[in-house]
Design a protein around this motif. Structure first.
Motif, short mmCIF file in Angstrom:
data_model
loop_
_atom_site.label_atom_id
_atom_site.label_comp_id
_atom_site.label_asym_id
_atom_site.label_seq_id
_atom_site.Cartn_x
_atom_site.Cartn_y
_atom_site.Cartn_z
N SER A 2 -0.90 4.04 -4.48
CA SER A 2 -1.43 2.69 -4.29
C SER A 2 -2.69 2.55 -5.12
CB SER A 2 -1.75 2.45 -2.82
OG SER A 2 -2.94 3.13 -2.47
N TYR A 61 -13.50 13.52 0.72
CA TYR A 61 -13.73 14.07 2.06
C TYR A 61 -14.21 15.51 1.98
CZ TYR A 61 -10.49 10.22 2.95
OH TYR A 61 -9.88 9.00 2.96
N ASP A 86 2.61 12.10 -1.96
CA ASP A 86 1.71 11.03 -1.52
C ASP A 86 0.42 11.17 -2.34
OD1 ASP A 86 0.40 9.10 -0.06
OD2 ASP A 86 -0.04 10.39 1.65
N SER A 137 -5.42 1.47 -3.50
CA SER A 137 -6.46 1.40 -2.46
C SER A 137 -7.67 2.24 -2.84
CB SER A 137 -5.91 1.91 -1.13
OG SER A 137 -4.89 1.07 -0.67
N LYS A 138 -7.43 3.43 -3.38
CA LYS A 138 -8.54 4.34 -3.72
C LYS A 138 -8.90 4.22 -5.20
CE LYS A 138 -6.77 5.85 0.17
NZ LYS A 138 -7.24 5.44 1.49
N ARG A 163 -3.76 -4.17 -0.08
CA ARG A 163 -2.44 -3.66 0.31
C ARG A 163 -1.43 -3.68 -0.84
NH1 ARG A 163 -3.64 -0.66 2.43
NH2 ARG A 163 -1.65 -0.21 3.41
N GLY A 197 0.82 -1.20 0.00
CA GLY A 197 0.00 0.00 0.00
C GLY A 197 0.86 1.26 0.00
N ALA A 198 0.18 2.41 0.00
CA ALA A 198 0.90 3.68 0.11
C ALA A 198 1.47 3.82 1.52
CB ALA A 198 -0.02 4.85 -0.22
N ALA A 199 0.79 3.23 2.50
CA ALA A 199 1.27 3.29 3.89
C ALA A 199 2.65 2.63 3.99
CB ALA A 199 0.28 2.61 4.82
N ASN A 219 -6.02 14.64 1.73
CA ASN A 219 -6.84 14.12 2.82
C ASN A 219 -6.36 14.87 4.06
OD1 ASN A 219 -8.06 12.69 4.86
ND2 ASN A 219 -6.95 10.77 4.51
N LEU A 256 5.17 4.84 2.14
CA LEU A 256 5.60 6.04 2.88
C LEU A 256 6.63 5.66 3.94
CD1 LEU A 256 2.12 7.77 3.19
CD2 LEU A 256 4.16 8.80 2.14
N ASN A 269 0.69 15.94 -0.15
CA ASN A 269 -0.41 15.00 -0.41
C ASN A 269 -1.50 15.71 -1.22
OD1 ASN A 269 -3.19 13.98 1.62
ND2 ASN A 269 -2.41 12.94 -0.16
N TYR A 282 0.88 10.28 9.36
CA TYR A 282 2.25 10.76 9.12
C TYR A 282 3.04 10.84 10.42
CZ TYR A 282 0.81 12.38 4.41
OH TYR A 282 0.37 12.46 3.12
N PRO A 315 -2.25 8.76 -3.44
CA PRO A 315 -3.20 7.66 -3.68
C PRO A 315 -4.55 8.11 -4.25
CG PRO A 315 -2.94 8.02 -1.32
CD PRO A 315 -1.92 8.88 -2.00
N TYR A 316 -4.85 9.42 -4.14
CA TYR A 316 -6.15 9.90 -4.66
C TYR A 316 -6.02 10.55 -6.04
CZ TYR A 316 -7.43 9.38 0.27
OH TYR A 316 -7.65 8.89 1.52
N PHE A 357 -2.56 14.17 7.04
CA PHE A 357 -3.04 12.80 7.24
C PHE A 357 -2.44 12.31 8.56
CE2 PHE A 357 -2.05 8.20 5.90
CZ PHE A 357 -3.33 7.74 6.16
#
Ligand SMILES: Cc1ncc(COP(=O)(O)O)c(C=O)c1O
Length: 325
Positions: free
Chosen positions: A171, A261, A143, A173-174, A182, A35-37, A109, A40, A105, A64, A145-146, A61
């Motif tokens: 990633s 969001y 970062d 994920s989104k 993941r 994942g991006a997590a 987010n 990072l 980012n 971090y 992911p979106y 976020f």
């Protein structure tokens, strides 16, 4: 022996990132991550020594802080401008000889902000000038992911083209709505002075952080995905539906340009109390305090349209009871 990932997956990511960033990236610049997590954590551990500093833009976020902590790195929050854009003068004031990177980012987010090309150029220029003075150019860790979830023809500018010392973390994920799988990646700018060493460092960090490598089955799947993404129009309808509900009850917010969001002003200013009040009436909100930004709260519209419609009377009740109390 662990490596950077399945060659076809790395090739597919290199193609994707090259297109998004209008900049040729090669498979050897890509490391597949959890994942991006995971990406990072790998990026932070690779670029920063113990005691170094990483700048993040507040609101940030929440994770971090924990990622920096994992590697004994100090997270340095820098306020954004009042419209949630980047305040480059504040970033400048926060740079020190220990600054290893700035995390950017976008789409953001929690604010939904998409930073403009000029803002990013200014950051890149600032970091290059800082490097010329201190002998170490801080990296931009983008970062993203979106990246694919943007509205009203917004476009996320190509950081690879704008800033040579950049690292893209992302990633699926989104983009493919598969957060549980993941599967993510880190792409190092081929123009970065230490590009090859960074990739080597990331392969080592992926291993020593205990991830070893990204999930193998998903690496094979994404190699076959082409340019598939989620249907962004579904998120756009949800954004529009929730904005009507918030407008009707007088909650102020920043209209999201991307991600999923709403970042809203807490009536009365106490974000924790207001989030609890909403929760007791059936709406889950995250207090801004967790993003380093008290007085605001975050709503996610990554839920069904029916759920959003059902929240209208809850917001109405919550607001009338809040005003009365
Ligand atoms: C800004 C941001 N970065 C990184 C992540 C981590 O994403 P992933 O699920 O790919 O690990 C998230 C997840 O919510 C996020 O919002």
């Amino acid at each position: 022996m662990p490596n950077a990932g399945y060659p076809e997956a790395r090739e597919a990511i290199a193609k994707k990132v090259s297109k998004e960033h209008q900049f040729r990236v090669f498979a050897e610049n890509v490391v597949m991550t959890v994942g991006a997590a995971g990406g990072l954590n790998v990026a932070i551990k690779t670029v920063a020594d113990r005691g170094d500093e990483i700048i993040v833009i507040r609101p940030y976020f929440a994770e971090y802080l924990f990622y920096c902590d994992n590697h004994d790195v100090t997270m340095v929050p820098v306020d954004c401008a009042p419209d949630f854009s980047l305040d480059v003068s504040l970033i400048k004031r926060s740079l020190t000889k220990k600054t290893a990177a700035v995390i950017i980012n976008s789409p953001n987010n929690p604010t939904g902000r998409v930073y403009g090309r000029k803002e990013l150029f200014d950051v890149a220029e600032l970091l290059a000038a800082h490097g010329a003075e201190y002998g170490r150019i801080p990296y931009v860790i983008a970062d993203e992911p979106y990246r694919d979830i943007v509205y009203d023809h917004a476009r996320v500018p190509p950081i690879m083209d704008i800033c040579p010392e950049s690292i893209v973390v992302s990633s699926f994920s989104k983009t493919l709505s598969v957060p549980g799988e993941r599967i993510g990646y880190v792409a190092v700018n081929p123009k970065a002075a230490d590009a090859a060493r960074l990739v080597e460092g990331m392969i080592m960090c992926n291993r020593t952080l205990g991830y070893v490598n990204a999930p193998a089955l998903m690496q094979r799947a994404i190699a076959e995905m082409g340019e598939s993404t989620v249907d962004v129009s579904a998120y756009e309808r949800r954004r529009n539906a929730l904005s009507k509900i918030l407008d009707a009850v007088g909650i102020e917010y920043a209209k999201p340009e991307g991600a999923f969001y709403f970042f809203c002003k807490a009536p009365g200013g106490d974000d924790v109390a207001f989030a609890m009040h909403l929760k007791d009436r059936g709406v889950l909100a995250v207090p801004g305090e967790g993003f380093g930004y008290p007085g605001w709260f975050r709503l996610s519209y990554c839920v069904s349209e029916a759920t959003i419609e059902a929240s209208a009377p809850m917001f109405k009740k919550a607001m009338s009871e809040w005003s009365a109390s």
